[in-house]
Scaffold this motif. Sequence first.
Motif, PDB file in Angstrom:
ATOM      1  N   ASP A 299       0.828  -1.209   0.000  1.00 23.19           N
ATOM      2  CA  ASP A 299       0.000   0.000   0.000  1.00 23.19           C
ATOM      3  C   ASP A 299       0.860   1.256   0.000  1.00 23.19           C
ATOM      4  O   ASP A 299       0.516   2.264  -0.624  1.00 23.19           O
ATOM      5  CB  ASP A 299      -0.959  -0.004   1.195  1.00 23.19           C
ATOM      6  CG  ASP A 299      -0.249  -0.137   2.528  1.00 23.19           C
ATOM      7  OD1 ASP A 299       0.876  -0.679   2.563  1.00 23.19           O
ATOM      8  OD2 ASP A 299      -0.815   0.281   3.557  1.00 23.19           O
ATOM      9  N   VAL A 300       1.993   1.214   0.697  1.00 17.02           N
ATOM     10  CA  VAL A 300       2.910   2.360   0.716  1.00 17.02           C
ATOM     11  C   VAL A 300       3.602   2.499  -0.635  1.00 17.02           C
ATOM     12  O   VAL A 300       3.664   3.597  -1.212  1.00 17.02           O
ATOM     13  CB  VAL A 300       3.963   2.188   1.836  1.00 17.02           C
ATOM     14  CG1 VAL A 300       4.963   3.343   1.812  1.00 17.02           C
ATOM     15  CG2 VAL A 300       3.287   2.103   3.196  1.00 17.02           C
ATOM     16  N   LEU A 301       4.109   1.396  -1.164  1.00 18.05           N
ATOM     17  CA  LEU A 301       4.822   1.434  -2.439  1.00 18.05           C
ATOM     18  C   LEU A 301       3.924   1.884  -3.580  1.00 18.05           C
ATOM     19  O   LEU A 301       4.385   2.550  -4.522  1.00 18.05           O
ATOM     20  CB  LEU A 301       5.408   0.051  -2.746  1.00 18.05           C
ATOM     21  CG  LEU A 301       6.534  -0.424  -1.809  1.00 18.05           C
ATOM     22  CD1 LEU A 301       6.864  -1.886  -2.075  1.00 18.05           C
ATOM     23  CD2 LEU A 301       7.775   0.437  -1.986  1.00 18.05           C
TER      24      LEU A 301
ATOM     25  N   GLU B 152       5.524   7.819  -6.794  1.00 14.85           N
ATOM     26  CA  GLU B 152       5.691   8.167  -8.203  1.00 14.85           C
ATOM     27  C   GLU B 152       7.181   8.243  -8.539  1.00 14.85           C
ATOM     28  O   GLU B 152       8.012   8.501  -7.674  1.00 14.85           O
ATOM     29  CB  GLU B 152       5.016   9.508  -8.506  1.00 14.85           C
ATOM     30  CG  GLU B 152       3.503   9.470  -8.316  1.00 14.85           C
ATOM     31  CD  GLU B 152       2.848  10.770  -8.722  1.00 14.85           C
ATOM     32  OE1 GLU B 152       3.561  11.693  -9.178  1.00 14.85           O
ATOM     33  OE2 GLU B 152       1.612  10.872  -8.597  1.00 14.85           O
ATOM     34  N   ARG B 153       7.492   7.993  -9.802  1.00 14.31           N
ATOM     35  CA  ARG B 153       8.887   7.994 -10.269  1.00 14.31           C
ATOM     36  C   ARG B 153       9.753   7.110  -9.362  1.00 14.31           C
ATOM     37  O   ARG B 153      10.849   7.492  -8.966  1.00 14.31           O
ATOM     38  CB  ARG B 153       9.438   9.428 -10.339  1.00 14.31           C
ATOM     39  CG  ARG B 153       8.700  10.316 -11.333  1.00 14.31           C
ATOM     40  CD  ARG B 153       9.327  11.691 -11.465  1.00 14.31           C
ATOM     41  NE  ARG B 153       9.317  12.432 -10.209  1.00 14.31           N
ATOM     42  CZ  ARG B 153       8.272  13.076  -9.721  1.00 14.31           C
ATOM     43  NH1 ARG B 153       7.130  13.102 -10.398  1.00 14.31           N
ATOM     44  NH2 ARG B 153       8.350  13.723  -8.585  1.00 14.31           N
ATOM     45  N   PHE B 154       9.228   5.930  -9.058  1.00 11.13           N
ATOM     46  CA  PHE B 154       9.935   5.007  -8.170  1.00 11.13           C
ATOM     47  C   PHE B 154      10.894   4.150  -8.992  1.00 11.13           C
ATOM     48  O   PHE B 154      10.475   3.446  -9.917  1.00 11.13           O
ATOM     49  CB  PHE B 154       8.931   4.126  -7.419  1.00 11.13           C
ATOM     50  CG  PHE B 154       9.575   3.170  -6.442  1.00 11.13           C
ATOM     51  CD1 PHE B 154      10.434   3.627  -5.460  1.00 11.13           C
ATOM     52  CD2 PHE B 154       9.313   1.810  -6.505  1.00 11.13           C
ATOM     53  CE1 PHE B 154      11.023   2.755  -4.558  1.00 11.13           C
ATOM     54  CE2 PHE B 154       9.887   0.923  -5.602  1.00 11.13           C
ATOM     55  CZ  PHE B 154      10.752   1.401  -4.630  1.00 11.13           C
TER      56      PHE B 154
ATOM     57  N   SER C 182       4.679   2.168 -11.087  1.00  8.78           N
ATOM     58  CA  SER C 182       4.779   3.560 -10.655  1.00  8.78           C
ATOM     59  C   SER C 182       4.797   4.507 -11.852  1.00  8.78           C
ATOM     60  O   SER C 182       5.562   4.297 -12.802  1.00  8.78           O
ATOM     61  CB  SER C 182       6.068   3.744  -9.837  1.00  8.78           C
ATOM     62  OG  SER C 182       6.300   5.106  -9.565  1.00  8.78           O
ATOM     63  N   PRO C 183       3.989   5.577 -11.848  1.00  7.71           N
ATOM     64  CA  PRO C 183       4.069   6.564 -12.939  1.00  7.71           C
ATOM     65  C   PRO C 183       5.474   7.149 -13.017  1.00  7.71           C
ATOM     66  O   PRO C 183       5.981   7.713 -12.053  1.00  7.71           O
ATOM     67  CB  PRO C 183       3.042   7.624 -12.517  1.00  7.71           C
ATOM     68  CG  PRO C 183       2.102   6.910 -11.591  1.00  7.71           C
ATOM     69  CD  PRO C 183       2.938   5.899 -10.869  1.00  7.71           C
TER      70      PRO C 183
END
Length: 386
Positions: free
Chosen positions: A274-276, A280-282, A323-324
């Motif tokens: 849920d945190v991950l 964004e941009r991960f 991730s975006p």
Amino acid sequence: MVDLGGVLRADDAIVCGQASAEPQTLLEALVAQRAELSGCRLFLGAHYSGIVQPRHADHLRLASYGGIGRNRSLSDAGVLDVLRVPYSQLAPLIRSGQIGADVLMVQVSPPNARGEYSLGLAADYLIPALDVCRAIVAEVNDQVPWTHAERVLRATDFDLVIETSRPPARPRHRAPGTLEAAIGRHAAAFVPEGATLEFGVGALPEAVCPYLAERTGLRVHSGTVGDGVAALAGKGAIVHIDCAMLIGTSVVFEFARDNALVRLRSSEHTHGADVLARLERFVAVSSAVEVDLAGQVNSEIAGGSYVGAIGGAPDFVAAANRSPGGVSLVLIPATRLVSRLSAPATLPASEAGVVVTEIGAADLRGCDGRERARRLRGIASAHSAI
């Protein structure tokens, strides 16, 4: 030597701090007194000190989530039970009792002016273990920095306390060479401004750090943080660090000392889906034992020996792929590209992102099998098994 008999019972399940957070004096006491505590189960995690040896399995049952550090010799000797699970599962397994935690053996810093002991170099799955254990045995090491952790402890929390002064355990260090530098340079090209970064264990992920010094607004959300991240933060490129543990030398330990930029968090936070999912941009930066032409990754077994772990790779790679603006980077020497894996896949072909060698990078996203193989051959060494 400290007498553990007043706290530990025969057949107890013990969880201890891992890697640089190993309570070394307590481990020495445990192996010395193992005959009196026969049947105890010890969950080691990553083991760098080498205190626990194969001969100690005569009275202790040993387990870990992989072969990192000196665990390889335990596994090769057939005395280490390896749990092949993603890191995100360790905390739920501890809370449910499937990984027993009757007693927690933990290394902590000296207390601050408020009487608060810090977990120092690791919070990770120690925090769920704190919640479920019967007893806490603490080694207060004055060479461990006070760090901002998700949980602080007080003297009343401890059932047994010893005081020591010794350097924290650390992995064997090898200075990065031209191969690591080339891989790091190629990988850095995929890191955007304002990215949130995760770094796997080892020299290759850290080799990316020197090539990010001109970036701004970087954040770190990682299982581990080492010297490379500390040096990069010192250049002003990083604005926040959440991690489960610190592994390295005095460089990262002193950087983290009472530094509000660094937060040691439970693995339930660092590896939580849920945190991950909110990042964004991960960018997940991992290394591997081998990668095959389908994009499958083996991060665990080399030459029949357990040398690595599943670890957080499935958690972080899946998050980076979704991730975006994010990306999964798998860093590996070009000689380790193979036609077929020699061991079970740690990461399936369906999660393939970008594979980086010293020769270049192969972006496998959106490629069919034939194109993946073509691109991987383009960054392979003439000595690769493909």
